[in-house]
Design a protein around this motif. Structure first.
Motif, PDB file in Angstrom:
ATOM      1  N   ASN A  28      -6.481   7.267   2.538  1.00 33.66           N
ATOM      2  CA  ASN A  28      -6.728   8.115   1.374  1.00 33.66           C
ATOM      3  C   ASN A  28      -5.507   8.016   0.468  1.00 33.66           C
ATOM      4  O   ASN A  28      -4.393   8.329   0.896  1.00 33.66           O
ATOM      5  CB  ASN A  28      -6.933   9.564   1.806  1.00 33.66           C
TER       6      ASN A  28
ATOM      7  N   GLY B  36      -3.141   9.124  -2.526  1.00 31.09           N
ATOM      8  CA  GLY B  36      -2.807  10.316  -3.289  1.00 31.09           C
ATOM      9  C   GLY B  36      -2.411   9.982  -4.711  1.00 31.09           C
ATOM     10  O   GLY B  36      -2.410   8.814  -5.105  1.00 31.09           O
TER      11      GLY B  36
ATOM     12  N   LEU C 189       0.398   9.794  -6.115  1.00 27.14           N
ATOM     13  CA  LEU C 189       1.596   8.966  -6.278  1.00 27.14           C
ATOM     14  C   LEU C 189       1.467   7.593  -5.615  1.00 27.14           C
ATOM     15  O   LEU C 189       2.443   6.859  -5.525  1.00 27.14           O
ATOM     16  CB  LEU C 189       2.824   9.700  -5.723  1.00 27.14           C
ATOM     17  N   ALA C 190       0.295   7.243  -5.165  1.00 28.76           N
ATOM     18  CA  ALA C 190       0.105   5.900  -4.609  1.00 28.76           C
ATOM     19  C   ALA C 190       0.260   4.892  -5.749  1.00 28.76           C
ATOM     20  O   ALA C 190      -0.367   5.026  -6.790  1.00 28.76           O
ATOM     21  CB  ALA C 190      -1.270   5.784  -3.971  1.00 28.76           C
ATOM     22  N   GLY C 191       1.131   3.904  -5.531  1.00 27.51           N
ATOM     23  CA  GLY C 191       1.397   2.938  -6.598  1.00 27.51           C
ATOM     24  C   GLY C 191       0.208   2.049  -6.875  1.00 27.51           C
ATOM     25  O   GLY C 191      -0.061   1.660  -8.002  1.00 27.51           O
TER      26      GLY C 191
ATOM     27  N   ARG D 152      -3.686   0.002  -2.094  1.00 27.19           N
ATOM     28  CA  ARG D 152      -3.482  -1.197  -1.288  1.00 27.19           C
ATOM     29  C   ARG D 152      -2.730  -0.799  -0.026  1.00 27.19           C
ATOM     30  O   ARG D 152      -1.840   0.051  -0.074  1.00 27.19           O
ATOM     31  CB  ARG D 152      -2.623  -2.173  -2.105  1.00 27.19           C
TER      32      ARG D 152
ATOM     33  N   LYS E  14      -1.430  -2.397   4.069  1.00 27.02           N
ATOM     34  CA  LYS E  14      -1.431  -3.417   5.118  1.00 27.02           C
ATOM     35  C   LYS E  14      -1.215  -2.726   6.441  1.00 27.02           C
ATOM     36  O   LYS E  14      -0.447  -1.767   6.529  1.00 27.02           O
ATOM     37  CB  LYS E  14      -0.247  -4.370   4.922  1.00 27.02           C
TER      38      LYS E  14
ATOM     39  N   VAL F 133       6.836   1.121  -9.341  1.00 23.84           N
ATOM     40  CA  VAL F 133       6.022   1.077  -8.124  1.00 23.84           C
ATOM     41  C   VAL F 133       6.804   0.327  -7.058  1.00 23.84           C
ATOM     42  O   VAL F 133       7.183  -0.826  -7.263  1.00 23.84           O
ATOM     43  CB  VAL F 133       4.666   0.395  -8.391  1.00 23.84           C
TER      44      VAL F 133
ATOM     45  N   SER G  59       7.401  -0.740  -2.818  1.00 26.16           N
ATOM     46  CA  SER G  59       6.671  -1.011  -1.584  1.00 26.16           C
ATOM     47  C   SER G  59       7.397  -0.332  -0.424  1.00 26.16           C
ATOM     48  O   SER G  59       8.611  -0.412  -0.317  1.00 26.16           O
ATOM     49  CB  SER G  59       6.598  -2.520  -1.383  1.00 26.16           C
TER      50      SER G  59
ATOM     51  N   ASN H  86       1.279  13.982  -2.728  1.00 31.66           N
ATOM     52  CA  ASN H  86       0.782  13.026  -1.740  1.00 31.66           C
ATOM     53  C   ASN H  86       0.813  11.587  -2.256  1.00 31.66           C
ATOM     54  O   ASN H  86       0.457  11.302  -3.393  1.00 31.66           O
ATOM     55  CB  ASN H  86      -0.640  13.398  -1.323  1.00 31.66           C
ATOM     56  N   VAL H  87       1.254  10.687  -1.380  1.00 34.05           N
ATOM     57  CA  VAL H  87       1.222   9.255  -1.681  1.00 34.05           C
ATOM     58  C   VAL H  87       0.050   8.617  -0.946  1.00 34.05           C
ATOM     59  O   VAL H  87      -0.799   7.964  -1.544  1.00 34.05           O
ATOM     60  CB  VAL H  87       2.545   8.573  -1.269  1.00 34.05           C
ATOM     61  N   ILE H  88       0.017   8.802   0.365  1.00 33.17           N
ATOM     62  CA  ILE H  88      -1.066   8.217   1.158  1.00 33.17           C
ATOM     63  C   ILE H  88      -1.287   9.085   2.393  1.00 33.17           C
ATOM     64  O   ILE H  88      -0.355   9.710   2.892  1.00 33.17           O
ATOM     65  CB  ILE H  88      -0.752   6.737   1.530  1.00 33.17           C
TER      66      ILE H  88
ATOM     67  N   TYR I 283       1.961  -0.032  12.266  1.00 32.11           N
ATOM     68  CA  TYR I 283       2.733  -0.519  11.127  1.00 32.11           C
ATOM     69  C   TYR I 283       1.896  -0.349   9.876  1.00 32.11           C
ATOM     70  O   TYR I 283       0.706  -0.643   9.875  1.00 32.11           O
ATOM     71  CB  TYR I 283       3.060  -1.996  11.348  1.00 32.11           C
ATOM     72  N   PHE I 284       2.527   0.141   8.814  1.00 27.13           N
ATOM     73  CA  PHE I 284       1.819   0.261   7.543  1.00 27.13           C
ATOM     74  C   PHE I 284       2.717  -0.196   6.413  1.00 27.13           C
ATOM     75  O   PHE I 284       3.923   0.033   6.439  1.00 27.13           O
ATOM     76  CB  PHE I 284       1.384   1.713   7.279  1.00 27.13           C
ATOM     77  N   GLU I 285       2.096  -0.824   5.442  1.00 25.45           N
ATOM     78  CA  GLU I 285       2.809  -1.183   4.226  1.00 25.45           C
ATOM     79  C   GLU I 285       1.946  -0.741   3.058  1.00 25.45           C
ATOM     80  O   GLU I 285       0.736  -0.991   3.044  1.00 25.45           O
ATOM     81  CB  GLU I 285       3.033  -2.693   4.187  1.00 25.45           C
ATOM     82  N   PHE I 286       2.538  -0.051   2.087  1.00 22.02           N
ATOM     83  CA  PHE I 286       1.758   0.458   0.966  1.00 22.02           C
ATOM     84  C   PHE I 286       2.682   0.650  -0.236  1.00 22.02           C
ATOM     85  O   PHE I 286       3.905   0.481  -0.127  1.00 22.02           O
ATOM     86  CB  PHE I 286       1.080   1.789   1.341  1.00 22.02           C
ATOM     87  N   ASP I 287       2.103   0.993  -1.373  1.00 19.14           N
ATOM     88  CA  ASP I 287       2.865   1.141  -2.614  1.00 19.14           C
ATOM     89  C   ASP I 287       2.942   2.595  -3.026  1.00 19.14           C
ATOM     90  O   ASP I 287       2.000   3.360  -2.815  1.00 19.14           O
ATOM     91  CB  ASP I 287       2.191   0.348  -3.738  1.00 19.14           C
ATOM     92  N   ALA I 288       4.083   2.955  -3.646  1.00 19.12           N
ATOM     93  CA  ALA I 288       4.232   4.323  -4.135  1.00 19.12           C
ATOM     94  C   ALA I 288       4.867   4.294  -5.517  1.00 19.12           C
ATOM     95  O   ALA I 288       5.691   3.431  -5.815  1.00 19.12           O
ATOM     96  CB  ALA I 288       5.103   5.140  -3.193  1.00 19.12           C
ATOM     97  N   THR I 289       4.481   5.215  -6.370  1.00 21.38           N
ATOM     98  CA  THR I 289       5.093   5.377  -7.677  1.00 21.38           C
ATOM     99  C   THR I 289       6.226   6.383  -7.545  1.00 21.38           C
ATOM    100  O   THR I 289       6.064   7.426  -6.912  1.00 21.38           O
ATOM    101  CB  THR I 289       4.056   5.910  -8.684  1.00 21.38           C
TER     102      THR I 289
ATOM    103  N   PRO J  99       8.372   8.745  -9.792  1.00 16.82           N
ATOM    104  CA  PRO J  99       8.587   9.297 -11.126  1.00 16.82           C
ATOM    105  C   PRO J  99      10.004   9.820 -11.336  1.00 16.82           C
ATOM    106  O   PRO J  99      10.492   9.851 -12.462  1.00 16.82           O
ATOM    107  CB  PRO J  99       7.570  10.453 -11.210  1.00 16.82           C
TER     108      PRO J  99
END
Lengths: 139, 109
Positions: free
Chosen positions: A90, A92, A94-96, A99, A101, B20, B22, B60-62, B75-81, B83
């Motif tokens: 899910n 949120g 702030l998710a860039g 995507r 992995k 953004v 990683s 929340n990011v993820i 293991y997780f890899e994801f993107d976040a902004t 600010p």
């Protein structure tokens, strides 16, 4: 101990009911899980990407990547596993990017499915076949 | 509680405002699937991390739901902004009710 015909029938019916109960809870099919995720909405074939190796030597740790532009959630399923759900991401505010992995377990050669809830509320799915040389569920 | 659970998180130290980035996370955990059997044929009970949540300054990011099909040492890899300057908070929820946490600060400059 003697049973009348009526009692025997009642016992039989009760036993059947008990036997039938746990089954749906144990093994939801991928179709049921997708229907639960989408609420029965139509699922398009475009809009979500799933990256997985064509051949995975070790089913214990298969790297995958899912991406869907603007999606709020992505669900990953492995239909050939004893329990098909793999993970639900899910995203949120702030998710860039939508995507992610991770590394998953696959019991054997099968299709891995990704279903995404897109920004406009519609759904998309994709699948990819992964050949597994050594299964990853310890069976 | 599973033994020796240790979260490892990789977040850049600095970023530009709105950039953004990683993020990579790894947490050592056996993720016992509940499918395996021990030498005597008894099923080893399921014991996994079932949820991972990542927040940045309370937003929340993820939020990931993990199932037994996630590999050992998830293991997780994801993107976040990012600010503004602040802190990423990582939370993992174990089947047994344990919660593992880690925080990482990032500077916007």
């Amino acid at each position: 101990m003697n049973f009348t015909r009526r009692e025997t029938l009642a016992l039989g019916a009760a036993a059947m009911a008990v036997a039938a109960l746990p089954l749906p809870a144990l093994a939801k099919t991928t179709d049921e899980l997708i229907a639960e995720f989408t609420g029965g909405a139509d699922v398009a074939d475009e809009g979500v990407e799933l990256d997985a190796p064509e051949i995975a030597e070790n089913g214990n740790t298969v790297p995958i990547e899912v991406a869907a532009e603007g999606a709020s959630a992505i669900m990953v399923l492995a239909g050939g596993n004893p329990t098909p759900p793999v993970a639900t991401f899910n995203f949120g505010p702030l998710a860039g990017a939508s995507r992610a992995k991770t590394r998953i377990r696959l019991a054997g050669t099968q299709d891995v499915i990704a279903v995404a809830k897109l920004a406009d509320g519609s759904f998309a799915r994709t699948s990819k076949t992964v050949k597994v040389t050594i299964g990853g569920c310890g069976g | 509680m599973a033994d020796n659970v240790r979260p490892r998180v990789k977040v850049p130290k600095k970023a530009a405002a709105g950039e953004v980035i990683s993020i990579k996370t790894l947490i050592s955990h056996p993720m016992e699937s509940g499918q395996r059997k021990d030498g005597d044929g008894n099923t080893i009970p399921r014991s996994i991390i079932n949820r991972m949540v990542v927040d940045f300054n309370g937003e929340n990011v993820i939020d990931v739901t993990l199932e037994p099909a996630i590999s050992t040492n998830p293991y997780f890899e994801f993107d976040a902004t990012v600010p503004e300057s602040g802190e990423f908070k990582f939370t993992w929820h174990d089947d047994d009710g344990s919660v593992y946490e880690d925080t990482q600060a990032i500077e916007v400059g």
